[in-house]
Design an enzyme around this catalytic site. Structure first.
Site, PDB file in Angstrom:
ATOM      1  N   TYR A 156      82.493  75.242  49.287  1.00 53.73           N
ATOM      2  CA  TYR A 156      83.683  75.940  48.802  1.00 53.73           C
ATOM      3  C   TYR A 156      83.343  77.349  48.303  1.00 53.73           C
ATOM      4  O   TYR A 156      83.995  77.870  47.410  1.00 53.73           O
ATOM      5  CB  TYR A 156      84.348  75.138  47.681  1.00 53.73           C
ATOM      6  CG  TYR A 156      84.849  73.762  48.090  1.00 53.73           C
ATOM      7  CD1 TYR A 156      85.008  73.400  49.419  1.00 53.73           C
ATOM      8  CD2 TYR A 156      85.183  72.815  47.127  1.00 53.73           C
ATOM      9  CE1 TYR A 156      85.471  72.155  49.792  1.00 53.73           C
ATOM     10  CE2 TYR A 156      85.654  71.557  47.488  1.00 53.73           C
ATOM     11  CZ  TYR A 156      85.789  71.232  48.819  1.00 53.73           C
ATOM     12  OH  TYR A 156      86.247  69.993  49.185  1.00 53.73           O
TER      13      TYR A 156
ATOM     14  N   LYS B  74      72.227  65.337  51.052  1.00 54.68           N
ATOM     15  CA  LYS B  74      71.991  64.967  52.460  1.00 54.68           C
ATOM     16  C   LYS B  74      70.789  65.768  52.919  1.00 54.68           C
ATOM     17  O   LYS B  74      70.822  66.498  53.923  1.00 54.68           O
ATOM     18  CB  LYS B  74      73.273  65.272  53.262  1.00 54.68           C
ATOM     19  CG  LYS B  74      73.276  64.735  54.668  1.00 54.68           C
ATOM     20  CD  LYS B  74      73.534  63.239  54.761  1.00 54.68           C
ATOM     21  CE  LYS B  74      73.460  62.791  56.213  1.00 54.68           C
ATOM     22  NZ  LYS B  74      73.513  61.333  56.370  1.00 54.68           N
TER      23      LYS B  74
ATOM     24  N   ASP C 103      75.961  59.518  52.172  1.00 51.14           N
ATOM     25  CA  ASP C 103      76.677  58.466  52.901  1.00 51.14           C
ATOM     26  C   ASP C 103      76.371  57.089  52.321  1.00 51.14           C
ATOM     27  O   ASP C 103      77.274  56.276  52.099  1.00 51.14           O
ATOM     28  CB  ASP C 103      76.424  58.532  54.421  1.00 51.14           C
ATOM     29  CG  ASP C 103      74.981  58.888  54.771  1.00 51.14           C
ATOM     30  OD1 ASP C 103      74.169  59.076  53.857  1.00 51.14           O
ATOM     31  OD2 ASP C 103      74.681  58.957  55.973  1.00 51.14           O
TER      32      ASP C 103
ATOM     33  N   ASP D   6      83.661  66.158  45.543  1.00 57.05           N
ATOM     34  CA  ASP D   6      85.099  66.040  45.775  1.00 57.05           C
ATOM     35  C   ASP D   6      85.404  64.701  46.458  1.00 57.05           C
ATOM     36  O   ASP D   6      86.264  63.926  46.024  1.00 57.05           O
ATOM     37  CB  ASP D   6      85.544  67.224  46.661  1.00 57.05           C
ATOM     38  CG  ASP D   6      87.042  67.366  46.764  1.00 57.05           C
ATOM     39  OD1 ASP D   6      87.770  66.571  46.131  1.00 57.05           O
ATOM     40  OD2 ASP D   6      87.498  68.273  47.487  1.00 57.05           O
TER      41      ASP D   6
ATOM     42  N   ASP E  11      87.045  60.779  44.897  1.00 57.95           N
ATOM     43  CA  ASP E  11      88.194  60.001  45.373  1.00 57.95           C
ATOM     44  C   ASP E  11      87.784  58.555  45.688  1.00 57.95           C
ATOM     45  O   ASP E  11      88.548  57.616  45.448  1.00 57.95           O
ATOM     46  CB  ASP E  11      88.847  60.665  46.596  1.00 57.95           C
ATOM     47  CG  ASP E  11      89.862  61.741  46.197  1.00 57.95           C
ATOM     48  OD1 ASP E  11      89.689  62.340  45.117  1.00 57.95           O
ATOM     49  OD2 ASP E  11      90.825  61.987  46.951  1.00 57.95           O
TER      50      ASP E  11
HETATM   51 MG    MG Z   1      89.912  66.128  45.780  1.00 56.09          MG
END
Ligand code: MG
Ligand code: NAI
Length: 330
Positions: free
Chosen positions: A123, A167, A198, A222, A226
């Site tokens: 980002y 990663k 992962d 991010d 979730d």
């Molecule tokens: Mg989010």
């Protein structure tokens, strides 16, 4: 304390007033500055966050933020990304703990925090869009990695174990991030392990109780948060803090939820617990504990919105929490 209030769009306009109702029940000396930013403002003015808004925000100590709908414009620059960058809110802190009576799909016991680097990584805003190819540059700096690792180590001192998620088997920028974080952990005498992102996603669903402090880069944090929200019983329950040296921004981790916006049924608990995180940041520890206790008490009494299987409205839940604070939770 001077607090900028930015409900934003969709259910942000419902859950932030609900959270403020709870904050008001504490009777603290807080000056509130209302701010209109987001998609609605973009439609009216062509700008979702103006320079004047930024000046107002910089005159405050912190921000209570709802959610912003992403405008359908390929040239649109994310409001949250601008706020995180310009205010240098480099640490995104997302705690996950089971709340009372919430149905959990996987493990029943866990208590972990995801620390996500908040200003760089995928980002960073270094992007190119051409006709047949697009590029996003993933920027990981030593300074950015060191300071987020220091934040994670401070928390890991209280919470025991640090897990560095990356990663590094594929991405050079991630082996750099991992090495810097390991160096900071060693310097601070913090025991740590590492996980590939992962397998972390997989294990977080199956064994969330194994984790205390999870440290990772921007995009991975991010996504993992979730995943963690699902483990904790739903997006409507999970708060976050975006912390820098000078400013802080507190927000539920969910978005503007256009599918339920305007119905008065959004779960305000994520926003209310974001206020709790703000109180902790500001040093109002006792009040923060009261908010947590009042939320759990309302949940125990079955006062929940439809996402948790209840029949109550956003307002009903915030009234129940505020009433318990005013009466003194027992
Ligand atoms: Mg989010
Ligand atoms: P979302 O988080 O808004 O919604 C995902 C699902 O969770 C929906 O079914 C929604 O109804 C449900 N949900 C979310 N919060 C809830 C709550 N408090 N109570 C009950 N149910 C809740 O994510 P989505 O749909 O991907 O994004 C919608 C818009 O929000 C998009 O424009 C997106 O760009 C924006 N967004 C903004 C964020 C922010 O401002 N921080 C974060 C994530 C998305």
């Amino acid at each position: 304390m001077k607090l900028a209030i930015a409900p934003g769009d969709g259910i942000g306009k419902e859950v932030i007033p609900a959270a403020l109702f709870v904050l008001d029940a504490l009777g603290l000396d807080i000056e509130k500055i209302p701010l209109d930013i987001g998609y609605g403002k973009w439609e009216r003015t062509g700008s979702a966050l103006s320079d004047d808004d930024m000046d107002i925000i910089k005159g405050c100590d912190c921000i209570l933020f709802g959610a912003i709908t992403t405008p359908p414009d390929p040239g649109y620059k994310s409001v949250l990304m601008r706020l995180r960058k310009e205010l240098d809110l480099y640490a995104n802190i997302r705690p996950f703990v089971p709340l009372k009576k919430v149905t959990l799909p996987c493990a029943k016991e866990f208590d972990f925090v995801i620390i996500r680097e908040n200003t760089e990584g995928m980002y960073s805003g270094v992007e190119e869009l051409h006709e047949n190819v697009a590029y996003t540059t993933r920027v990981i700096t030593r300074k950015g990695s060191e300071r987020i690792a220091e934040t994670a180590c401070r928390l890991a001192k209280e919470r025991k174990k640090l897990t560095i998620v990356h990663k590094a088997n594929v991405l050079k920028s991630d082996s750099f991030f991992r090495d810097v974080c390991m160096g900071v952990a060693k310097k601070n005498g913090i025991s740590y392990n590492e996980m590939l992102v992962d397998s972390m996603a997989y294990d977080l669903v199956l064994h969330p109780q194994k984790y205390d402090v999870i440290l990772t880069t921007n995009l991975f944090g991010d996504i993992l948060s979730d995943v963690a929200a699902a483990v904790a019983g739903g997006l409507g329950l999970c708060p976050s803090a975006n912390i820098g040296e000078r400013y802080a921004l507190f927000e539920p981790i969910h978005g503007s939820a256009p599918d339920i916006a305007g119905k008065g049924i959004a779960n305000p608990i994520a926003a209310i617990l974001s206020v709790k995180m703000m109180l902790e940041w500001a040093g109002w520890e006792k009040e923060a504990a009261m908010v947590m206790e009042a939320v759990n008490s309302a949940l125990l009494d079955g006062i929940t919105t439809p996402d948790l299987g209840g029949k109550y409205s956003t307002k009903d839940v915030s009234t129940a929490v505020a009433t318990r604070i005013s009466k003194g939770v027992d």
